[in-house]
Design an enzyme around this catalytic site. Structure first.
Site, short mmCIF file in Angstrom:
data_model
loop_
_atom_site.label_atom_id
_atom_site.label_comp_id
_atom_site.label_asym_id
_atom_site.label_seq_id
_atom_site.Cartn_x
_atom_site.Cartn_y
_atom_site.Cartn_z
N HIS A 38 -0.94 -10.21 5.23
CA HIS A 38 -0.74 -11.58 4.77
C HIS A 38 -1.16 -11.71 3.31
CE1 HIS A 38 -4.74 -11.44 6.70
NE2 HIS A 38 -5.13 -12.33 5.82
N HIS A 42 -2.70 -7.98 2.01
CA HIS A 42 -3.79 -7.26 2.68
C HIS A 42 -3.73 -7.51 4.18
CE1 HIS A 42 -5.37 -11.34 2.37
NE2 HIS A 42 -6.26 -11.04 3.31
N ARG A 74 -11.25 -20.50 9.32
CA ARG A 74 -10.80 -19.21 9.87
C ARG A 74 -11.75 -18.70 10.94
NH1 ARG A 74 -9.73 -13.69 6.44
NH2 ARG A 74 -11.43 -12.81 7.65
N ASP A 83 -6.89 -7.81 7.23
CA ASP A 83 -8.35 -7.96 7.22
C ASP A 83 -9.06 -6.83 7.96
OD1 ASP A 83 -7.91 -10.43 5.96
OD2 ASP A 83 -7.78 -11.46 7.89
C1 SIN Z 1 -6.98 -15.01 4.29
O1 SIN Z 1 -6.61 -14.01 3.69
O2 SIN Z 1 -7.64 -14.96 5.31
C2 SIN Z 1 -6.58 -16.36 3.74
C3 SIN Z 1 -5.21 -16.76 4.12
C4 SIN Z 1 -4.86 -18.12 3.60
O3 SIN Z 1 -5.74 -18.83 3.11
O4 SIN Z 1 -3.70 -18.50 3.71
#
Ligand code: SIN
Length: 285
Positions: free
Chosen positions: A260, A105, A275, A107
């Site tokens: 990612h 995906h 994050r 974001d």
């Molecule tokens: C995410 O998709 O923001 C998480 C990525 C991760 O935890 O590596």
């Protein structure tokens, strides 16, 4: 952390895979002046994701570093750090099965003005596993045929958060306590399928399996075969790099140039990531 005089100078090294670059010789807590921020912003646009090691940041320093690159988007779906609501928690406890971000995906494509990217800092990593895959949406686009590129450049796609984060989202129960505010999942947005990247100016493929519903003016059924073909193409190994985390590692990715995928291969162990997401701009073809 070595003292500033002893450290090597800023050096950007492309990853050995299909996307991303490692940034060496920087302490994000102390070294971010205007010039460095400019260099890193350009590198982010060029490489799609920047990796940093051994960043010993307090939450305040993490926020201060992120703020050098733009305004923080306070996440409306994830739980937040109790003391710092600008930091979203991406956590999986040993007894939990589902992880956050466990599929390809990018974001916030469901927002009219999608977030630019995120600075994800590893606080606790499992003894093994828990890597994150990144994929390069510049090379995904560039490696298509001229005919398909021409078709895609004339299309826009509809994106949504409802089916992922809304009250009726599948698997919502698995994420109890980790995903907040289902009422916030009301956004749909339409964006060009191929965007001109706001930093690099390069064309980038901008659809993803998690949030893209269909091409504008097409039905879901009509859209699905072409979308599935694009997802399989973009996820080919030659477009990807697998980043192995350690405590203090950071991945700073640009949502407009990458996808990612957080691997969920560490059941029974704990993983905690912090994050911070940064606001972006309207996207154009
Ligand atoms: C995410 O998709 O923001 C998480 C990525 C991760 O935890 O590596």
């Amino acid at each position: 952390m070595a003292d500033t005089a002893a450290r090597q100078s800023l050096h950007i090294e492309p990853s050995p895979g299909g996307v991303g670059a490692f940034v060496h010789g920087i302490d994000l807590a102390h070294d971010l002046n205007g010039n460095t921020v400019g260099v890193l912003r350009q590198a982010l646009g060029d490489h799609g994701v920047l990796f940093f090691r051994d960043q010993d940041l307090t939450p305040d320093q993490h926020i201060a570093a992120a703020e050098q690159f733009g305004e923080i988007n306070v996440n409306r779906f994830f739980s937040r750090l109790q003391t710092h609501d600008k930091i979203a928690l991406v956590v999986k406890e040993p007894e939990q099965r589902g992880n956050i971000g466990g599929g390809w995906h990018t974001d916030h494509t469901y927002d009219q003005i999608p977030a630019m990217g995120s600075m994800l800092l590893a606080r606790e990593t499992p003894p093994r596993g828990g890597d994150t895959l990144f994929a390069n949406m510049y090379t995904a686009y560039e490696s298509l045929s001229d005919g398909l590129k021409e078709t895609l450049c004339g299309l826009r796609a509809v994106h949504s958060s409802r089916h992922r984060f809304g009250a009726s989202a599948q698997n919502r129960d698995q994420f109890k306590g980790r995903l907040g505010n289902a009422e916030a999942a009301t956004q749909d947005a339409v964006h060009p399928v191929v965007i001109r990247h706001p930093i690099s100016g390069r064309p980038s493929l901008y659809v993803n399996d998690a949030f893209t519903l269909r091409f504008e003016g097409w039905t879901d059924a009509e859209s699905a075969p072409l979308l599935q073909m694009l997802y399989a193409h973009a996820a080919k190994p030659e477009h990807t790099y697998r980043f192995a985390w350690a405590e203090g590692s950071i991945a700073f990715w640009d949502n407009r140039a990458t996808w990612h995928y957080a691997l969920n291969d560490y059941h029974g162990a704990r993983r905690e990531m912090h994050r911070i997401t940064l606001e972006g701009c309207a996207l154009e073809a």
